[in-house]
Each structure stands twice: as C-alpha cells, then as structure tokens.
Design an enzyme around this catalytic site. Sequence first.
Site, PDB file in Angstrom:
ATOM      1  N   LYS A 124       0.860  -1.188   0.000  1.00 15.40           N
ATOM      2  CA  LYS A 124       0.000   0.000   0.000  1.00 15.40           C
ATOM      3  C   LYS A 124       0.889   1.228   0.000  1.00 15.40           C
ATOM      4  O   LYS A 124       2.038   1.169   0.466  1.00 15.40           O
ATOM      5  CB  LYS A 124      -0.893   0.019   1.253  1.00 15.40           C
ATOM      6  CG  LYS A 124      -2.117   0.903   1.108  1.00 15.40           C
ATOM      7  CD  LYS A 124      -3.284   0.160   0.460  1.00 15.40           C
ATOM      8  CE  LYS A 124      -4.507   1.044   0.330  1.00 15.40           C
ATOM      9  NZ  LYS A 124      -5.701   0.254  -0.054  1.00 15.40           N
TER      10      LYS A 124
HETATM   11  P1  NAD Z   1     -13.116   7.842  -2.447  1.00 20.49           P
HETATM   12  O1  NAD Z   1     -12.099   8.874  -2.240  1.00 20.49           O
HETATM   13  O2  NAD Z   1     -13.650   7.635  -3.819  1.00 20.49           O
HETATM   14  O3  NAD Z   1     -14.366   8.092  -1.470  1.00 20.49           O
HETATM   15  C1  NAD Z   1     -14.204   8.250  -0.093  1.00 20.49           C
HETATM   16  C2  NAD Z   1     -15.547   8.655   0.473  1.00 20.49           C
HETATM   17  O4  NAD Z   1     -15.458   8.721   1.895  1.00 20.49           O
HETATM   18  C3  NAD Z   1     -16.012  10.014  -0.005  1.00 20.49           C
HETATM   19  O5  NAD Z   1     -17.405   9.975  -0.263  1.00 20.49           O
HETATM   20  C4  NAD Z   1     -15.730  10.911   1.205  1.00 20.49           C
HETATM   21  O6  NAD Z   1     -16.583  12.042   1.258  1.00 20.49           O
HETATM   22  C5  NAD Z   1     -16.027   9.946   2.323  1.00 20.49           C
HETATM   23  N1  NAD Z   1     -15.463  10.382   3.592  1.00 20.49           N
HETATM   24  C6  NAD Z   1     -14.205  10.798   3.847  1.00 20.49           C
HETATM   25  N2  NAD Z   1     -14.081  11.134   5.134  1.00 20.49           N
HETATM   26  C7  NAD Z   1     -15.285  10.920   5.695  1.00 20.49           C
HETATM   27  C8  NAD Z   1     -15.810  11.077   7.002  1.00 20.49           C
HETATM   28  N3  NAD Z   1     -15.034  11.510   7.986  1.00 20.49           N
HETATM   29  N4  NAD Z   1     -17.105  10.753   7.234  1.00 20.49           N
HETATM   30  C9  NAD Z   1     -17.881  10.296   6.234  1.00 20.49           C
HETATM   31  N5  NAD Z   1     -17.452  10.130   4.988  1.00 20.49           N
HETATM   32  C10 NAD Z   1     -16.174  10.434   4.716  1.00 20.49           C
HETATM   33  O7  NAD Z   1     -12.492   6.491  -1.872  1.00 20.49           O
HETATM   34  P2  NAD Z   1     -12.872   4.985  -2.225  1.00 20.49           P
HETATM   35  O8  NAD Z   1     -11.928   4.518  -3.267  1.00 20.49           O
HETATM   36  O9  NAD Z   1     -14.336   4.872  -2.422  1.00 20.49           O
HETATM   37  O10 NAD Z   1     -12.452   4.256  -0.866  1.00 20.49           O
HETATM   38  C11 NAD Z   1     -13.323   4.168   0.253  1.00 20.49           C
HETATM   39  C12 NAD Z   1     -12.867   3.034   1.148  1.00 20.49           C
HETATM   40  O11 NAD Z   1     -12.860   1.823   0.378  1.00 20.49           O
HETATM   41  C13 NAD Z   1     -11.455   3.173   1.708  1.00 20.49           C
HETATM   42  O12 NAD Z   1     -11.406   2.560   2.981  1.00 20.49           O
HETATM   43  C14 NAD Z   1     -10.620   2.359   0.726  1.00 20.49           C
HETATM   44  O13 NAD Z   1      -9.407   1.920   1.293  1.00 20.49           O
HETATM   45  C15 NAD Z   1     -11.572   1.235   0.457  1.00 20.49           C
HETATM   46  N6  NAD Z   1     -11.294   0.498  -0.774  1.00 20.49           N
HETATM   47  C16 NAD Z   1     -11.245   1.130  -1.975  1.00 20.49           C
HETATM   48  C17 NAD Z   1     -11.001   0.376  -3.131  1.00 20.49           C
HETATM   49  C18 NAD Z   1     -11.015   0.982  -4.507  1.00 20.49           C
HETATM   50  O14 NAD Z   1     -10.934   0.227  -5.488  1.00 20.49           O
HETATM   51  N7  NAD Z   1     -11.170   2.281  -4.655  1.00 20.49           N
HETATM   52  C19 NAD Z   1     -10.772  -1.009  -3.030  1.00 20.49           C
HETATM   53  C20 NAD Z   1     -10.853  -1.610  -1.783  1.00 20.49           C
HETATM   54  C21 NAD Z   1     -11.117  -0.855  -0.653  1.00 20.49           C
END
Ligand code: NAD
Length: 434
Positions: A124
């Site tokens: 990561k």
């Molecule tokens: P992203 O940046 O697209 O979205 C993040 C979201 O979280 C946004 O809507 C943001 O407003 C919200 N957020 C941030 N801080 C917040 C808070 N304090 N309270 C409420 N909402 C809040 O990110 P993503 O890619 O959707 O990732 C989200 C989660 O999924 C993370 O934990 C990431 O590690 C995990 N994840 C992502 C992927 C991927 O392919 N993108 C894969 C596996 C896991």
Amino acid sequence: MSHTTSPLPASSSGLSYVHPTPTSPWGTYLSQVDRVIPYLGPLARWAETLKHPKRTLIVDIPIEMDDGTVRHFEGYRVQHNLSRGPGKGGVRYHPAVTLEEVMALAAWMTIKNAAVNLPYGGAKGGIRVDPKQLSMKELEKLTRRYTSEIGIIIGPQQDIPAPDVNTNAQIMAWMMDTYSMNVGATATGVVTGKPIHLGGSLGRVKATGRGVFVTGREAARRLGLNLDGARVAVQGFGNVGSAAAELFAGAGAKIVAVQDHTGTIVNAQGFDMHDLMATLHRDGGVGAFTGGERIDPEDFWSVDCDILIPAALEGQITPARANRIKARLVLEGANGPTLPEADDVLAERGILVVPDVICNAGGVTVSYFEWVQDFSSFFWTEDEINLRLDKIMVDALKKIWETADRLKVSLRTATFAVACERILMARQERGLYP
Ligand code: NAD
C-alpha cells in the site's frame, strides 16, 4: 491517528518505528492476527512474519507550488508480504495518512489477495496531503515525484499500485507515464485502475462496489433477507460506496441514508438514485442533496436499515456506535472500518459482518484482470469481466463460510484463517533466505 502510549495489543511485534494502540489501524490488524493464530496449527510457527512488514519506504516529495513556494510532503510505500507474488495495493492521498495506517492497509492487502487466491503479496502507499487544496498542475507534480521516489521498489513484477481514497484513473496515468519515462519503455502493467485507452480494464471503476454487492447478495440470501425492498445505509459515497449503492438500488433495495464528508442525508422511502448521483457529480459530495432530510452525522449510526455499508475510512464502527446499529448485515466496503471490540459487540447482537478482507476484494480482483490483460495485450469484454468477478467472489466467500462454520468463528477470523494458511504455507515452502 493516535500515537499515544496506551497499552499495546497483546502480542505487539515491537517494531521500533510505530506505536500502535488497540484502536489504531496497525493495532487493529495485530489483534485480528492474534485471533486467528489458534486456528493455524503447525503453520502458527510462521505467524510472526505477518507482524513484520517486509519493506517500509518513507519518501520526501518536494514540489514547487503555483505561487512559486516550495512545499514538502511525506509519502510512503509499504510492501507487507511478498511470499505469494508481487506487491499489490492502492495509493491514498489524505491529510491523515501515516506510516502506521499505510502498514495496516498493506497488511490487509496481503490477507485480501490471499483470501481470493490472487497471485500477489500485499502492499500500500500514501501521501499525507489534502489533494483538494492542490491545483491539477500541483497534483500532477506531486504524483510524478512520488512515483519517481518509490520507483526503486515498484514495477510490473515487483509491486503494482492502484487507486484508493482520493486517487483515480488520471493519477494512475501519471504514475504509469512517470515510471515508463524512467525505465525507457511503456510499462502499462506497473499500475492498475488506468484509463481504458492506456491499458485499463473495463469494469475496474465499479469493481470494488460490485464485489461489495456480490458478497452482500450472497450473505443476504443466507440470512433470508430479500434485497427487493431491503433498506440500505451507506457511509462514504465515493468510488466504492456510490457503485455499491447503485447496484443495490438496481436489485430493488432502497438507499435510505448516505453520509460523506459534506453531510448526512436520510429518506426512509429511499432516494431517487438518479438525482443523488447527479448531485454527487455536480458537487463532489451529497451534502446539498435535497431529496432527503439532513441529520446530525452521529445519528447516521442509528438509522433504521437492514444493510449498513461503511465505505469511507478506518475505525468508524466503535463499540458505542456498534451498540446503536439497527442493520442485520454490515458490508465492509472500507478497509478496517470496525474496531475489534466493536466486532465483538456486533457478534453479540447477532449482526452479521462481511469483513473488508473479502467484501471489498472486487477491486483488486479486477486489477488482477487488468494486469493479466496488459501482459497478454488481449482485452476482455465487460460481461466477461463481471462474470469472472462474480464467480471468484462467490467461490471465495463459500470457502470462507464453510471455514467459519467448521471452526465456529466469525467470517473475519475465517477469512484470516483461509488467507493465512495460504500465505504461511508459501512462506514455509519457500523457506528462509539465505
Ligand atoms: P473515495 O475517495 O472515492 O471516497 C471516499 C468517500 O469517503 C467520499 O465519499 C468521502 O466524502 C467519504 N469520507 C471521507 N471522510 C469521511 C468522514 N469523515 N465521514 C464520512 N465520509 C467520509 O475512496 P474509495 O476509493 O471509495 O475508498 C473508500 C474506502 O474503500 C477506503 O477505505 C478504501 O481503502 C476502500 N477500498 C477502496 C477500493 C477501490 O478500489 N477504490 C478497493 C478496496 C477498498
């Protein structure tokens, strides 16, 4: 992120460079490893390896800002374990990123990749930055310098980054280009989650959300919960949360609550998804959405719903919040959203948790498809990708469920058991070098 001196988890690995607490990401991960050790049999001999990241790289990223000043940002790339193949895991841009958080995220990638049996280790990366404060030019400079700095350990056969919080296909394109310039050849396979015409894969953008939906659909079936009419609450409406919500809505579910960094909106009748997505695309958040009532963020946790999807950041489900959750099923779209003590509360209350290490594995699975397509220079249709993803997720969850039933443990401990057996078997068969 807390760096206090409160007690370490029972068997902290005692690394000198981090100070985990029971509720910090690395502390949470260590507790999860401790919970699986009794089920590893003779392989438990190798379990300590899971508590020691193989490589941790901290880099300084100086960039010239648009106003002519020079600012320094701190970046990381952690390769937690490479026993089963190259490192694989996303890159996060967020003001709260720390080395300890990146270590935990890398470790969860090791577990996740093994849980769905992809030929990868876990890695990561991250930069401590608020990307929303940067211009596009500054963001590009930051990304290119970061890529050059971590270029000494990444590569199509070494470690393959991908998008995570606040990173996207454009950032992957800059990373791919920078790496390619440095090695003197176009190396599409160095990152995944790229734009389609640069060797990206169809289906990748929504793959994590799709995986959340597929595991949720299977879990709901086992619980006898009909998705048609089921009420769903989603925290985090970015890549993962919004894609999952759209798929659940497509299956007849009602999205009754949504929360992101701009606000918390509820509507017991279910949102109009078309309008909600339009607000998201217009504003970059849901806070101004008028198709529901705005509530206090803390009240999100007690919303009446059947399925809760945390899809934002770590540590969101605390024991106190776990006591207020009304859902029957929690689908961990985010990485590490539930603290270990909160896990126990949810289990006592009979709320089923599909853990992150299987629930959100859809993204890395399609990243794997992208990497394979880049190597073979032969690209699949979106239908092929979605079908293969569905099958891998269903088969992986089935094995995990059987393991949970056999060992009488939670799905999280069962996922760790399946994954750790594969990782530690590889460790044992390879032996220690030299
Ligand atoms: P992203 O940046 O697209 O979205 C993040 C979201 O979280 C946004 O809507 C943001 O407003 C919200 N957020 C941030 N801080 C917040 C808070 N304090 N309270 C409420 N909402 C809040 O990110 P993503 O890619 O959707 O990732 C989200 C989660 O999924 C993370 O934990 C990431 O590690 C995990 N994840 C992502 C992927 C991927 O392919 N993108 C894969 C596996 C896991």
